[in-house]
Scaffold this motif. Structure first.
Motif, PDB file in Angstrom:
ATOM      1  N   MET A   1       0.831  -1.204   0.000  1.00  0.00           N
ATOM      2  CA  MET A   1       0.000   0.000   0.000  1.00  0.00           C
ATOM      3  C   MET A   1       0.864   1.252   0.000  1.00  0.00           C
ATOM      4  O   MET A   1       0.521   2.255  -0.644  1.00  0.00           O
ATOM      5  CB  MET A   1      -0.921  -0.014   1.222  1.00  0.00           C
ATOM      6  CG  MET A   1      -1.869  -1.194   1.244  1.00  0.00           C
ATOM      7  SD  MET A   1      -2.779  -1.301   2.807  1.00  0.00           S
ATOM      8  CE  MET A   1      -3.324  -3.031   2.730  1.00  0.00           C
ATOM      9  N   VAL A   2       1.992   1.220   0.694  1.00  0.00           N
ATOM     10  CA  VAL A   2       2.906   2.361   0.687  1.00  0.00           C
ATOM     11  C   VAL A   2       3.556   2.501  -0.685  1.00  0.00           C
ATOM     12  O   VAL A   2       3.714   3.612  -1.209  1.00  0.00           O
ATOM     13  CB  VAL A   2       3.971   2.202   1.788  1.00  0.00           C
ATOM     14  CG1 VAL A   2       5.042   3.284   1.660  1.00  0.00           C
ATOM     15  CG2 VAL A   2       3.325   2.270   3.163  1.00  0.00           C
TER      16      VAL A   2
ATOM     17  N   LEU B   1      -1.858   4.348   7.698  1.00  0.00           N
ATOM     18  CA  LEU B   1      -0.404   4.330   7.649  1.00  0.00           C
ATOM     19  C   LEU B   1       0.172   5.726   7.830  1.00  0.00           C
ATOM     20  O   LEU B   1      -0.391   6.713   7.346  1.00  0.00           O
ATOM     21  CB  LEU B   1       0.073   3.775   6.307  1.00  0.00           C
ATOM     22  CG  LEU B   1      -0.363   2.340   5.983  1.00  0.00           C
ATOM     23  CD1 LEU B   1      -0.223   2.062   4.495  1.00  0.00           C
ATOM     24  CD2 LEU B   1       0.471   1.350   6.794  1.00  0.00           C
ATOM     25  N   CYS B   2       1.308   5.779   8.515  1.00  0.00           N
ATOM     26  CA  CYS B   2       2.098   7.001   8.601  1.00  0.00           C
ATOM     27  C   CYS B   2       3.371   6.791   7.787  1.00  0.00           C
ATOM     28  O   CYS B   2       4.045   5.765   7.924  1.00  0.00           O
ATOM     29  CB  CYS B   2       2.457   7.317  10.057  1.00  0.00           C
ATOM     30  SG  CYS B   2       3.550   8.750  10.237  1.00  0.00           S
ATOM     31  N   VAL B   3       3.701   7.763   6.924  1.00  0.00           N
ATOM     32  CA  VAL B   3       4.905   7.691   6.104  1.00  0.00           C
ATOM     33  C   VAL B   3       5.744   8.919   6.424  1.00  0.00           C
ATOM     34  O   VAL B   3       5.292  10.055   6.241  1.00  0.00           O
ATOM     35  CB  VAL B   3       4.572   7.644   4.600  1.00  0.00           C
ATOM     36  CG1 VAL B   3       5.856   7.495   3.775  1.00  0.00           C
ATOM     37  CG2 VAL B   3       3.608   6.502   4.294  1.00  0.00           C
TER      38      VAL B   3
ATOM     39  N   ARG C   1      10.353   5.942   6.044  1.00  0.00           N
ATOM     40  CA  ARG C   1       9.825   4.746   6.713  1.00  0.00           C
ATOM     41  C   ARG C   1       8.313   4.853   6.847  1.00  0.00           C
ATOM     42  O   ARG C   1       7.740   5.936   6.714  1.00  0.00           O
ATOM     43  CB  ARG C   1      10.456   4.573   8.107  1.00  0.00           C
ATOM     44  CG  ARG C   1      11.940   4.225   8.058  1.00  0.00           C
ATOM     45  CD  ARG C   1      12.560   4.113   9.444  1.00  0.00           C
ATOM     46  NE  ARG C   1      13.928   3.621   9.334  1.00  0.00           N
ATOM     47  CZ  ARG C   1      14.297   2.344   9.423  1.00  0.00           C
ATOM     48  NH1 ARG C   1      13.372   1.423   9.657  1.00  0.00           N
ATOM     49  NH2 ARG C   1      15.550   1.984   9.282  1.00  0.00           N
ATOM     50  N   TRP C   2       7.695   3.707   7.142  1.00  0.00           N
ATOM     51  CA  TRP C   2       6.258   3.720   7.360  1.00  0.00           C
ATOM     52  C   TRP C   2       5.908   2.934   8.619  1.00  0.00           C
ATOM     53  O   TRP C   2       6.633   2.032   9.038  1.00  0.00           O
ATOM     54  CB  TRP C   2       5.490   3.168   6.153  1.00  0.00           C
ATOM     55  CG  TRP C   2       5.767   1.720   5.797  1.00  0.00           C
ATOM     56  CD1 TRP C   2       6.625   1.257   4.845  1.00  0.00           C
ATOM     57  CD2 TRP C   2       5.168   0.555   6.391  1.00  0.00           C
ATOM     58  NE1 TRP C   2       6.617  -0.104   4.795  1.00  0.00           N
ATOM     59  CE2 TRP C   2       5.723  -0.584   5.734  1.00  0.00           C
ATOM     60  CE3 TRP C   2       4.238   0.342   7.390  1.00  0.00           C
ATOM     61  CZ2 TRP C   2       5.366  -1.887   6.059  1.00  0.00           C
ATOM     62  CZ3 TRP C   2       3.872  -0.960   7.715  1.00  0.00           C
ATOM     63  CH2 TRP C   2       4.432  -2.049   7.058  1.00  0.00           C
TER      64      TRP C   2
ATOM     65  N   THR D   1       9.353   0.552   9.032  1.00  0.00           N
ATOM     66  CA  THR D   1       9.847  -0.257   7.914  1.00  0.00           C
ATOM     67  C   THR D   1      10.298   0.675   6.792  1.00  0.00           C
ATOM     68  O   THR D   1       9.554   1.586   6.424  1.00  0.00           O
ATOM     69  CB  THR D   1       8.746  -1.190   7.382  1.00  0.00           C
ATOM     70  OG1 THR D   1       8.283  -2.028   8.449  1.00  0.00           O
ATOM     71  CG2 THR D   1       9.268  -2.048   6.234  1.00  0.00           C
ATOM     72  N   PRO D   2      11.514   0.478   6.260  1.00  0.00           N
ATOM     73  CA  PRO D   2      11.959   1.354   5.169  1.00  0.00           C
ATOM     74  C   PRO D   2      11.027   1.266   3.962  1.00  0.00           C
ATOM     75  O   PRO D   2      10.598   0.179   3.567  1.00  0.00           O
ATOM     76  CB  PRO D   2      13.352   0.825   4.836  1.00  0.00           C
ATOM     77  CG  PRO D   2      13.803   0.111   6.072  1.00  0.00           C
ATOM     78  CD  PRO D   2      12.558  -0.473   6.671  1.00  0.00           C
ATOM     79  N   VAL D   3      10.722   2.427   3.383  1.00  0.00           N
ATOM     80  CA  VAL D   3       9.903   2.452   2.172  1.00  0.00           C
ATOM     81  C   VAL D   3      10.651   1.803   1.020  1.00  0.00           C
ATOM     82  O   VAL D   3      10.089   1.008   0.264  1.00  0.00           O
ATOM     83  CB  VAL D   3       9.506   3.900   1.816  1.00  0.00           C
ATOM     84  CG1 VAL D   3       8.782   3.941   0.472  1.00  0.00           C
ATOM     85  CG2 VAL D   3       8.635   4.500   2.919  1.00  0.00           C
ATOM     86  N   GLU D   4      11.918   2.129   0.869  1.00  0.00           N
ATOM     87  CA  GLU D   4      12.751   1.539  -0.169  1.00  0.00           C
ATOM     88  C   GLU D   4      13.673   0.510   0.467  1.00  0.00           C
ATOM     89  O   GLU D   4      14.432   0.827   1.388  1.00  0.00           O
ATOM     90  CB  GLU D   4      13.574   2.626  -0.882  1.00  0.00           C
ATOM     91  CG  GLU D   4      12.712   3.625  -1.629  1.00  0.00           C
ATOM     92  CD  GLU D   4      13.547   4.641  -2.390  1.00  0.00           C
ATOM     93  OE1 GLU D   4      14.797   4.501  -2.378  1.00  0.00           O
ATOM     94  OE2 GLU D   4      12.967   5.555  -2.989  1.00  0.00           O
TER      95      GLU D   4
END
Length: 402
Positions: A25-26, A135-137, A141-142, A158-161
């Motif tokens: 989803m992110v 979700l918070c981004v 991270r999220w 959790t790292p986005v990339e």
């Protein structure tokens, strides 16, 4: 409240991307909007038992005192958008995105925005739409507000990339020709007024042009003559930008900006809507919008709306929405921008309006071809600009506006 709304269907429907986890989803978020939504709340509606993508609404992060009202408005707006296009959402995914302040990390952002996440979830439940995920981004991270399992949603985020991993949505977007064009802040900066030195030169040009234009308007048939002259200047400027020009002299820019405050002159300028000239016109509108500085800031609504119009016509909804956002910030009552805003956000198509403008242009060209050489009806001696005595600010409300 500034909003970006997306209709329920997008090119991401083909090919289909399955969002199984919060990470998925992110990954999909920037491709939904066409940019990375810094300092934003995004609500993605889901439809049907298979939770297919529905409408999307984005707003700026509101200040804490307005969180309850903003949350209720986001819920109402997503429902209205979805019902207008298709049907009510059956669930919603919420995204809260913010860059950390100096000395702050992503977890501090997550904690600060948690009450807003709660307000949003309650607002959607109040209209009968359950929360699928929240979700918070932040800071690359999220975090999930809806999941407390440290196995899948660790406290540190959790790292986005993630190295060695290419998100499925990125591959699907590349296949569909969809790209992410940077952050929202970066895209907005491209439409910001010019810096101090350029602004000073432009303001001096306005001070010289305003008295001359006022004198033109005060003569018999002045408005029609100014309107015709504005059309000539627009046509010449579009052709110059098509030939590689990247700017105009400050006085010419001022004359064009002031001339485009007239509704009919602006509508005439909107006729530059076919390739390749439409791309040249877009660069011109962007250039003029950035020259609206100081007391002339609200004059940017006209070139920004023309930029949004040409972007909508060419399928660039990202630019259309950002230009309309800026136009309505400068003049919230600007009718052309408000109508375009509604059309873009409800999924309307511009083809019928394009056909009308093309027909008007052909009719005018036929009338022009039938005239005898010489001065056009209503044309008179032009007043030279650039020799006015100067004025500190424009008359109330600008020179003339419709």
């Amino acid at each position: 409240m500034n909003e970006h709304a997306q209709p329920p269907t997008t090119p991401l429907d083909h090919p289909v991307v399955t969002m199984r986890t919060p990470a998925d989803m992110v990954d999909v978020l920037p491709f939904l909007l066409g940019f990375f939504p810094s300092d934003s709340v995004v609500a993605l509606g889901l439809q049907g038992p298979r939770r297919r993508q529905g409408g999307t609404v984005r707003i700026d992060l509101p200040p804490p005192p307005s969180w309850p009202g903003a949350a209720a408005e986001v819920a109402r707006y997503l429902v209205a958008l979805s019902e207008h296009r298709d049907r009510r959402p059956d669930a919603v995914i919420l995204y809260l995105c913010r860059d950390p302040e100096p000395g702050q990390d992503g977890r501090a952002v997550r904690d600060a925005l948690a009450p807003l996440a709660t307000e949003l979830a309650e607002a959607f439940r109040a209209v009968g739409i359950p929360l699928h995920e929240s979700l918070c981004v932040s800071a690359g991270r999220w975090w999930s507000y809806a999941c407390g399992n440290p196995v899948c949603c660790p406290e540190e985020g959790t790292p986005v990339e993630r190295p060695g991993r290419t998100p499925a949505v990125a591959a699907a977007a590349a296949y569909a020709g969809i790209s992410v064009r940077g952050s929202l802040k970066e895209l907005e900066q491209e439409l910001a007024p010019v810096g101090a030195s350029g602004a000073e030169d432009q303001l001096r040009a306005f001070e010289r042009v305003v008295p001359a234009l006022v004198a033109e308007l005060s003569e018999d048939g002045g408005r029609e003559a100014v309107r015709a002259r504005t059309a000539e200047l627009v046509d010449a400027a579009v052709l110059r930008f098509g030939g590689g020009a990247v700017d105009l002299p400050p006085e010419e820019a001022a004359r064009l900006i002031l001339g485009l405050q007239d509704r009919l002159a602006r509508d005439r300028a909107a006729e530059w809507l076919d390739p390749p000239e439409v791309e040249h016109a877009q660069r011109l509108w962007r250039f003029l919008a950035r020259r609206c500085t100081g007391p002339f800031d609200d004059h940017a609504a006209a070139p920004l709306s023309l930029l949004a119009w040409t972007a909508w016509v060419t399928g660039d909804q990202v630019t259309a929405r950002i230009a309309l956002r800026r136009a309505l910030e400068t003049d919230e009552d600007y009718t052309f921008a408000r109508l375009l805003y509604e059309a873009v956000n409800t999924g309307a198509q511009p083809q019928s309006l394009c056909a009308t403008l093309r027909a008007e242009r052909r009719a005018r060209q036929r009338r022009g071809a039938g005239r005898r050489p010489g001065r056009a009806p209503g044309e008179r001696r032009r007043v030279r600009t650039g020799r006015g005595t100067g004025c500190a600010a424009p008359p109330s409300g600008g020179v003339y506006r419709q």
